[in-house]
Write a protein that holds these residues in place. Structure first.
Motif, PDB file in Angstrom:
ATOM      1  N   TYR A   1     -52.174  10.764   9.904  1.00  0.00           N
ATOM      2  CA  TYR A   1     -52.828  11.907  10.545  1.00  0.00           C
ATOM      3  C   TYR A   1     -52.694  13.192   9.728  1.00  0.00           C
ATOM      4  CZ  TYR A   1     -52.817   8.597  14.403  1.00  0.00           C
ATOM      5  OH  TYR A   1     -52.976   7.468  15.160  1.00  0.00           O
ATOM      6  N   LYS A   2     -51.976  14.180  10.263  1.00  0.00           N
ATOM      7  CA  LYS A   2     -51.907  15.497   9.615  1.00  0.00           C
ATOM      8  C   LYS A   2     -51.193  15.453   8.265  1.00  0.00           C
ATOM      9  CE  LYS A   2     -47.735  16.904  12.182  1.00  0.00           C
ATOM     10  NZ  LYS A   2     -46.816  17.013  11.040  1.00  0.00           N
ATOM     11  N   ASP A   3     -50.432  14.396   8.007  1.00  0.00           N
ATOM     12  CA  ASP A   3     -49.726  14.277   6.730  1.00  0.00           C
ATOM     13  C   ASP A   3     -50.495  13.445   5.711  1.00  0.00           C
ATOM     14  OD1 ASP A   3     -47.434  15.807   7.296  1.00  0.00           O
ATOM     15  OD2 ASP A   3     -46.555  14.145   8.432  1.00  0.00           O
ATOM     16  N   ILE A   4     -51.715  13.083   6.031  1.00  0.00           N
ATOM     17  CA  ILE A   4     -52.480  12.187   5.162  1.00  0.00           C
ATOM     18  C   ILE A   4     -52.669  12.771   3.761  1.00  0.00           C
ATOM     19  CG2 ILE A   4     -54.766  13.045   5.855  1.00  0.00           C
ATOM     20  CD1 ILE A   4     -55.721  10.113   5.787  1.00  0.00           C
ATOM     21  N   GLU A   5     -52.811  14.093   3.651  1.00  0.00           N
ATOM     22  CA  GLU A   5     -53.021  14.730   2.358  1.00  0.00           C
ATOM     23  C   GLU A   5     -51.752  14.773   1.516  1.00  0.00           C
ATOM     24  OE1 GLU A   5     -55.850  15.605   1.032  1.00  0.00           O
ATOM     25  OE2 GLU A   5     -56.929  14.934   2.819  1.00  0.00           O
ATOM     26  N   ARG A   6     -50.609  14.465   2.120  1.00  0.00           N
ATOM     27  CA  ARG A   6     -49.347  14.500   1.381  1.00  0.00           C
ATOM     28  C   ARG A   6     -49.044  13.171   0.701  1.00  0.00           C
ATOM     29  NH1 ARG A   6     -44.760  16.418   5.283  1.00  0.00           N
ATOM     30  NH2 ARG A   6     -43.623  16.502   3.293  1.00  0.00           N
ATOM     31  N   ALA A   7     -49.881  12.174   0.932  1.00  0.00           N
ATOM     32  CA  ALA A   7     -49.625  10.837   0.377  1.00  0.00           C
ATOM     33  C   ALA A   7     -50.854  10.318  -0.360  1.00  0.00           C
ATOM     34  CB  ALA A   7     -49.228   9.872   1.489  1.00  0.00           C
ATOM     35  N   GLN A   8     -50.618   9.444  -1.335  1.00  0.00           N
ATOM     36  CA  GLN A   8     -51.703   8.788  -2.067  1.00  0.00           C
ATOM     37  C   GLN A   8     -51.394   7.298  -2.173  1.00  0.00           C
ATOM     38  OE1 GLN A   8     -51.773  10.780  -5.865  1.00  0.00           O
ATOM     39  NE2 GLN A   8     -49.760  10.033  -6.502  1.00  0.00           N
ATOM     40  N   ARG A   9     -52.441   6.483  -2.247  1.00  0.00           N
ATOM     41  CA  ARG A   9     -52.281   5.041  -2.374  1.00  0.00           C
ATOM     42  C   ARG A   9     -52.557   4.635  -3.809  1.00  0.00           C
ATOM     43  NH1 ARG A   9     -56.220   5.485   1.161  1.00  0.00           N
ATOM     44  NH2 ARG A   9     -57.465   3.755   0.363  1.00  0.00           N
ATOM     45  N   VAL A  10     -51.683   3.792  -4.355  1.00  0.00           N
ATOM     46  CA  VAL A  10     -51.779   3.404  -5.766  1.00  0.00           C
ATOM     47  C   VAL A  10     -51.700   1.885  -5.883  1.00  0.00           C
ATOM     48  CG1 VAL A  10     -50.788   3.655  -8.076  1.00  0.00           C
ATOM     49  CG2 VAL A  10     -50.645   5.561  -6.441  1.00  0.00           C
ATOM     50  N   LEU A  11     -52.631   1.311  -6.628  1.00  0.00           N
ATOM     51  CA  LEU A  11     -52.604  -0.115  -6.956  1.00  0.00           C
ATOM     52  C   LEU A  11     -52.362  -0.268  -8.450  1.00  0.00           C
ATOM     53  CD1 LEU A  11     -53.115  -3.181  -6.477  1.00  0.00           C
ATOM     54  CD2 LEU A  11     -55.564  -2.694  -6.848  1.00  0.00           C
ATOM     55  N   ILE A  12     -51.335  -1.042  -8.802  1.00  0.00           N
ATOM     56  CA  ILE A  12     -51.061  -1.373 -10.203  1.00  0.00           C
ATOM     57  C   ILE A  12     -51.373  -2.852 -10.375  1.00  0.00           C
ATOM     58  CG2 ILE A  12     -49.288  -1.485 -12.002  1.00  0.00           C
ATOM     59  CD1 ILE A  12     -47.787   0.735 -10.454  1.00  0.00           C
ATOM     60  N   THR A  13     -52.325  -3.183 -11.245  1.00  0.00           N
ATOM     61  CA  THR A  13     -52.785  -4.564 -11.347  1.00  0.00           C
ATOM     62  C   THR A  13     -53.332  -4.876 -12.734  1.00  0.00           C
ATOM     63  OG1 THR A  13     -54.300  -6.207 -10.383  1.00  0.00           O
ATOM     64  CG2 THR A  13     -55.080  -3.934 -10.494  1.00  0.00           C
ATOM     65  N   ASN A  14     -53.342  -6.168 -13.044  1.00  0.00           N
ATOM     66  CA  ASN A  14     -53.970  -6.630 -14.287  1.00  0.00           C
ATOM     67  C   ASN A  14     -55.438  -6.988 -14.082  1.00  0.00           C
ATOM     68  OD1 ASN A  14     -51.882  -6.438 -16.240  1.00  0.00           O
ATOM     69  ND2 ASN A  14     -50.877  -8.234 -15.360  1.00  0.00           N
ATOM     70  N   THR A  15     -55.909  -6.924 -12.860  1.00  0.00           N
ATOM     71  CA  THR A  15     -57.318  -7.213 -12.582  1.00  0.00           C
ATOM     72  C   THR A  15     -58.192  -6.204 -13.324  1.00  0.00           C
ATOM     73  OG1 THR A  15     -56.794  -8.085 -10.395  1.00  0.00           O
ATOM     74  CG2 THR A  15     -59.072  -7.422 -10.782  1.00  0.00           C
ATOM     75  N   GLN A  16     -59.135  -6.692 -14.102  1.00  0.00           N
ATOM     76  CA  GLN A  16     -59.970  -5.799 -14.904  1.00  0.00           C
ATOM     77  C   GLN A  16     -61.225  -5.332 -14.178  1.00  0.00           C
ATOM     78  OE1 GLN A  16     -58.922  -4.584 -18.107  1.00  0.00           O
ATOM     79  NE2 GLN A  16     -57.144  -5.360 -16.978  1.00  0.00           N
ATOM     80  N   ASP A  17     -61.832  -6.224 -13.417  1.00  0.00           N
ATOM     81  CA  ASP A  17     -63.041  -5.849 -12.676  1.00  0.00           C
ATOM     82  C   ASP A  17     -62.624  -5.357 -11.283  1.00  0.00           C
ATOM     83  OD1 ASP A  17     -65.480  -5.490 -11.526  1.00  0.00           O
ATOM     84  OD2 ASP A  17     -66.133  -7.580 -11.660  1.00  0.00           O
ATOM     85  N   VAL A  18     -62.571  -4.062 -11.146  1.00  0.00           N
ATOM     86  CA  VAL A  18     -62.116  -3.486  -9.876  1.00  0.00           C
ATOM     87  C   VAL A  18     -63.234  -2.704  -9.182  1.00  0.00           C
ATOM     88  CG1 VAL A  18     -59.680  -3.378 -10.528  1.00  0.00           C
ATOM     89  CG2 VAL A  18     -61.203  -1.471 -11.109  1.00  0.00           C
TER      90      VAL A  18
END
Length: 203
Positions: free
Chosen positions: A110-127
């Motif tokens: 909710y109100k804290d959504i701007e304080r967090a980010q989602r990160v994916l680390i992967t070897n998949t090339q076609d994303v």
């Protein structure tokens, strides 16, 4: 006339006392509370539900290319927001399910959504499809040698981060400080992160 002057001076004195008391409440009382908390070793109720990384581990801020070759992680990438991180060798169905969970978790802040980010680390090339389905997701997948090196920084319990199916939490100072195993309930993870954000002065 003199009576009115005395009344005005009395009112000013009363007003001055009120201002002084307000200053005491706003500046002195919090200091006293912190000192008492320290002396009594008091901490807010509740404990972390996930697995603490002890000691917290500073994530390497070396510049890494993103899925778009023109984009680079800045030196401060891990130090701007709290990062909810998932690591996967190849992002297949299990990975996609986890990305869905991460989005649900992020939205629930909710109100804290701007304080967090989602990160994916992967070897998949076609994303391309992943970016289409999750436009706010940050994908780190190039070059492979750097992805492998970065992934290893998330190793806990001697597990391979690429296959452990864990979710990791990096604080806004760039420290890996919490991880959640594959079977960990999403609701409990949200409780953890919400509490951490509530008591955090940074990020």
């Amino acid at each position: 006339m003199q009576s009115e002057k005395q009344l005005t001076e009395l009112e000013m004195q009363i007003k001055g006392r009120k201002v002084f008391m307000l200053m005491v409440v706003f500046f002195v009382v919090p200091v006293i509370v912190v000192i008492l908390m320290y002396q009594l070793n008091w901490k807010p109720n509740g404990k972390s539900l996930g697995e603490l990384v002890n000691p917290p581990r500073l994530i390497n801020n070396a510049k890494e290319p993103l899925d778009d070759q023109s984009l680079m992680l800045s030196d401060q990438f891990w130090r701007t927001k709290w990062s909810i991180v998932y690591v996967a060798d190849q992002c297949k169905q299990t990975c996609l399910d986890k990305l869905h969970d991460l989005r649900q978790l992020h939205v629930s802040l909710y109100k804290d959504i701007e304080r967090a980010q989602r990160v994916l680390i992967t070897n998949t090339q076609d994303v391309a499809k992943i970016k289409h389905d999750y436009p706010d997701l940050i994908v780190i997948n190039k070059p492979e040698i750097n992805v492998a090196s970065l992934a290893q920084e998330f190793q806990v319990n001697a597990e391979n981060p690429m296959t452990s199916n864990r979710i990791y939490l990096v604080d806004s100072l760039g420290y890996l400080m919490m991880s959640y195993p594959a079977s960990f309930p999403l609701a409990d993870m949200r409780k953890d992160i919400t509490r951490l954000l509530r008591y955090s002065w940074a990020g």
